[in-house]
Write a protein that holds these residues in place. Structure first.
Motif, PDB file in Angstrom:
ATOM      1  N   LEU A 176      -8.645 -64.466 -51.201  1.00 36.52           N
ATOM      2  CA  LEU A 176      -9.815 -63.751 -51.711  1.00 36.52           C
ATOM      3  C   LEU A 176     -11.139 -64.455 -51.386  1.00 36.52           C
ATOM      4  O   LEU A 176     -12.086 -63.799 -50.945  1.00 36.52           O
ATOM      5  CB  LEU A 176      -9.668 -63.534 -53.217  1.00 36.52           C
ATOM      6  CG  LEU A 176     -10.788 -62.745 -53.910  1.00 36.52           C
ATOM      7  CD1 LEU A 176     -10.945 -61.363 -53.293  1.00 36.52           C
ATOM      8  CD2 LEU A 176     -10.516 -62.626 -55.405  1.00 36.52           C
ATOM      9  N   PRO A 177     -11.274 -65.774 -51.589  1.00 36.92           N
ATOM     10  CA  PRO A 177     -12.559 -66.409 -51.252  1.00 36.92           C
ATOM     11  C   PRO A 177     -12.932 -66.254 -49.783  1.00 36.92           C
ATOM     12  O   PRO A 177     -14.106 -66.029 -49.451  1.00 36.92           O
ATOM     13  CB  PRO A 177     -12.334 -67.878 -51.622  1.00 36.92           C
ATOM     14  CG  PRO A 177     -11.232 -67.872 -52.609  1.00 36.92           C
ATOM     15  CD  PRO A 177     -10.339 -66.740 -52.194  1.00 36.92           C
ATOM     16  N   VAL A 205      -8.584 -56.749 -60.455  1.00 41.75           N
ATOM     17  CA  VAL A 205      -7.624 -57.841 -60.272  1.00 41.75           C
ATOM     18  C   VAL A 205      -6.434 -57.671 -61.207  1.00 41.75           C
ATOM     19  O   VAL A 205      -5.275 -57.832 -60.796  1.00 41.75           O
ATOM     20  CB  VAL A 205      -8.319 -59.197 -60.500  1.00 41.75           C
ATOM     21  CG1 VAL A 205      -7.290 -60.291 -60.763  1.00 41.75           C
ATOM     22  CG2 VAL A 205      -9.181 -59.568 -59.292  1.00 41.75           C
ATOM     23  N   PHE A 206      -6.687 -57.336 -62.453  1.00 44.16           N
ATOM     24  CA  PHE A 206      -5.582 -57.173 -63.401  1.00 44.16           C
ATOM     25  C   PHE A 206      -4.727 -55.952 -63.048  1.00 44.16           C
ATOM     26  O   PHE A 206      -3.499 -55.984 -63.228  1.00 44.16           O
ATOM     27  CB  PHE A 206      -6.116 -57.060 -64.829  1.00 44.16           C
ATOM     28  CG  PHE A 206      -6.344 -58.392 -65.488  1.00 44.16           C
ATOM     29  CD1 PHE A 206      -5.353 -58.989 -66.249  1.00 44.16           C
ATOM     30  CD2 PHE A 206      -7.552 -59.066 -65.338  1.00 44.16           C
ATOM     31  CE1 PHE A 206      -5.547 -60.219 -66.848  1.00 44.16           C
ATOM     32  CE2 PHE A 206      -7.757 -60.301 -65.933  1.00 44.16           C
ATOM     33  CZ  PHE A 206      -6.755 -60.884 -66.686  1.00 44.16           C
ATOM     34  N   MET A 227      -6.810 -65.398 -59.443  1.00 40.61           N
ATOM     35  CA  MET A 227      -7.635 -64.540 -58.601  1.00 40.61           C
ATOM     36  C   MET A 227      -9.050 -64.417 -59.152  1.00 40.61           C
ATOM     37  O   MET A 227     -10.024 -64.365 -58.384  1.00 40.61           O
ATOM     38  CB  MET A 227      -6.997 -63.160 -58.456  1.00 40.61           C
ATOM     39  CG  MET A 227      -5.821 -63.117 -57.499  1.00 40.61           C
ATOM     40  SD  MET A 227      -5.276 -61.433 -57.124  1.00 40.61           S
ATOM     41  CE  MET A 227      -6.677 -60.830 -56.172  1.00 40.61           C
ATOM     42  N   CYS A 228      -9.187 -64.386 -60.474  1.00 39.32           N
ATOM     43  CA  CYS A 228     -10.526 -64.366 -61.071  1.00 39.32           C
ATOM     44  C   CYS A 228     -11.273 -65.660 -60.750  1.00 39.32           C
ATOM     45  O   CYS A 228     -12.474 -65.631 -60.429  1.00 39.32           O
ATOM     46  CB  CYS A 228     -10.420 -64.164 -62.586  1.00 39.32           C
ATOM     47  SG  CYS A 228      -9.860 -62.517 -63.089  1.00 39.32           S
ATOM     48  N   LEU A 229     -10.579 -66.786 -60.836  1.00 40.55           N
ATOM     49  CA  LEU A 229     -11.205 -68.062 -60.492  1.00 40.55           C
ATOM     50  C   LEU A 229     -11.547 -68.121 -59.006  1.00 40.55           C
ATOM     51  O   LEU A 229     -12.609 -68.637 -58.618  1.00 40.55           O
ATOM     52  CB  LEU A 229     -10.269 -69.211 -60.862  1.00 40.55           C
ATOM     53  CG  LEU A 229      -9.941 -69.357 -62.359  1.00 40.55           C
ATOM     54  CD1 LEU A 229      -8.937 -70.476 -62.578  1.00 40.55           C
ATOM     55  CD2 LEU A 229     -11.213 -69.602 -63.166  1.00 40.55           C
ATOM     56  N   LEU A 230     -10.662 -67.576 -58.166  1.00 39.48           N
ATOM     57  CA  LEU A 230     -10.922 -67.559 -56.735  1.00 39.48           C
ATOM     58  C   LEU A 230     -12.085 -66.634 -56.391  1.00 39.48           C
ATOM     59  O   LEU A 230     -12.820 -66.879 -55.424  1.00 39.48           O
ATOM     60  CB  LEU A 230      -9.664 -67.127 -55.980  1.00 39.48           C
ATOM     61  CG  LEU A 230      -8.513 -68.134 -55.993  1.00 39.48           C
ATOM     62  CD1 LEU A 230      -7.240 -67.506 -55.443  1.00 39.48           C
ATOM     63  CD2 LEU A 230      -8.865 -69.368 -55.168  1.00 39.48           C
ATOM     64  N   TYR A 231     -12.259 -65.582 -57.157  1.00 39.71           N
ATOM     65  CA  TYR A 231     -13.413 -64.694 -56.961  1.00 39.71           C
ATOM     66  C   TYR A 231     -14.708 -65.462 -57.193  1.00 39.71           C
ATOM     67  O   TYR A 231     -15.660 -65.348 -56.419  1.00 39.71           O
ATOM     68  CB  TYR A 231     -13.306 -63.498 -57.913  1.00 39.71           C
ATOM     69  CG  TYR A 231     -14.385 -62.463 -57.726  1.00 39.71           C
ATOM     70  CD1 TYR A 231     -14.237 -61.451 -56.784  1.00 39.71           C
ATOM     71  CD2 TYR A 231     -15.553 -62.475 -58.495  1.00 39.71           C
ATOM     72  CE1 TYR A 231     -15.223 -60.491 -56.610  1.00 39.71           C
ATOM     73  CE2 TYR A 231     -16.541 -61.529 -58.323  1.00 39.71           C
ATOM     74  CZ  TYR A 231     -16.367 -60.535 -57.381  1.00 39.71           C
ATOM     75  OH  TYR A 231     -17.351 -59.588 -57.201  1.00 39.71           O
TER      76      TYR A 231
END
Length: 253
Positions: A176-177, A205-206, A227-231
């Motif tokens: 994702l990043p 994401v969820f 994925m939220c952290l990677l966003y």
């Protein structure tokens, strides 16, 4: 005469590109073949290690089974091929990079190479995260909900397909990043827009995690939260490249 010379030059350039493409593909296949040959003698041992997350959660005496006659041969072979691709991924991407790099501007080269390295590292990180953290949690849940009187004996081929799907899901999701940085570099979005869309992204994401993971809350959270952290990491990385994007013309010159 001039038109004929240009036509001959164009054909010569096309032939050179095709020869270079063939060379790069051949080198990639040779590297993959060497890795596969090196892994084949350890295919059964590799599968035993690969099956450990499920075997650790099965009841005492339970084990995997082979439903199809040829499964004991083809399942380890398929896993060895997948492992060979993982091992040689840097080499395969290098061949792709060596083919396209001569046609890139200096700024594009400076941006593309870190993105390739980051993409490989994040894919490996996603696979490792899935194997060491997600799969034990998933199999712990599935064995816990198995009805009484039902023996959970999974076919080795079905298990391999299931785990490979999980690997690909987490490996690709961890990209994702890199995807966000590419979108910003192309000018399709801005870091400010990514921040504004944060709420919608979290919902998406969820939803995505619920679709591609097994039907348990633990594995869904274990995909959605990273994925939220990677966003957020993608937004930070994208902001770092924005000042450079304004100097594209100077770099290209």
């Amino acid at each position: 005469m001039a038109g004929s010379a240009e036509h001959d030059s164009g054909e010569s350039s096309l032939i050179e590109h095709l020869v270079e493409l063939r060379t790069r593909l051949l080198r990639a296949m040779i590297g993959l073949g060497i890795a596969l040959v090196a892994l084949l003698p350890f295919a059964n041992r590799l599968y035993g290690w690969f099956a450990q997350p499920l075997l650790d959660k099965l009841p005492q005496g339970a084990h995997l089974i082979a439903v199809e006659v040829a499964s004991p041969f083809f399942a380890p072979l398929k896993l060895a091929l997948f492992a060979a691709v993982l091992v040689t991924m840097p080499w395969l991407l290098y061949q792709a990079w060596a083919f396209v790099a001569p046609g890139l501007y200096r700024r594009e080269k400076r941006l593309a190479l870190p993105l390739l390295v980051s993409a490989v590292a994040l894919f490996y990180a996603g696979c490792a995260f899935a194997f060491f953290l997600v799969l034990p949690a998933v199999f712990g849940f599935l064995t816990a909900v198995t009805p009484d009187g039902v023996a959970m004996m999974t076919d080795i081929n079905a298990y391999l397909n299931f785990v490979l799907v999980i690997f690909l899901a987490f490996g690709i999701s961890f990209e994702l990043p890199v995807a966000l940085v590419i979108l910003v570099a192309l000018g399709w979005v801005t870091p400010g827009q990514l921040r504004e869309w944060r709420g919608y992204s979290i919902v998406g994401v969820f939803i995505l995690a619920a679709v591609i993971t097994p039907p348990d809350v633990v594995s869904q959270l274990m995909l959605a939260i990273p994925m939220c952290l990677l966003y957020e990491a993608g937004i930070i990385a994208a902001r770092m490249i924005v000042p450079r994007s304004g100097n594209g013309a100077a770099d290209e010159a």
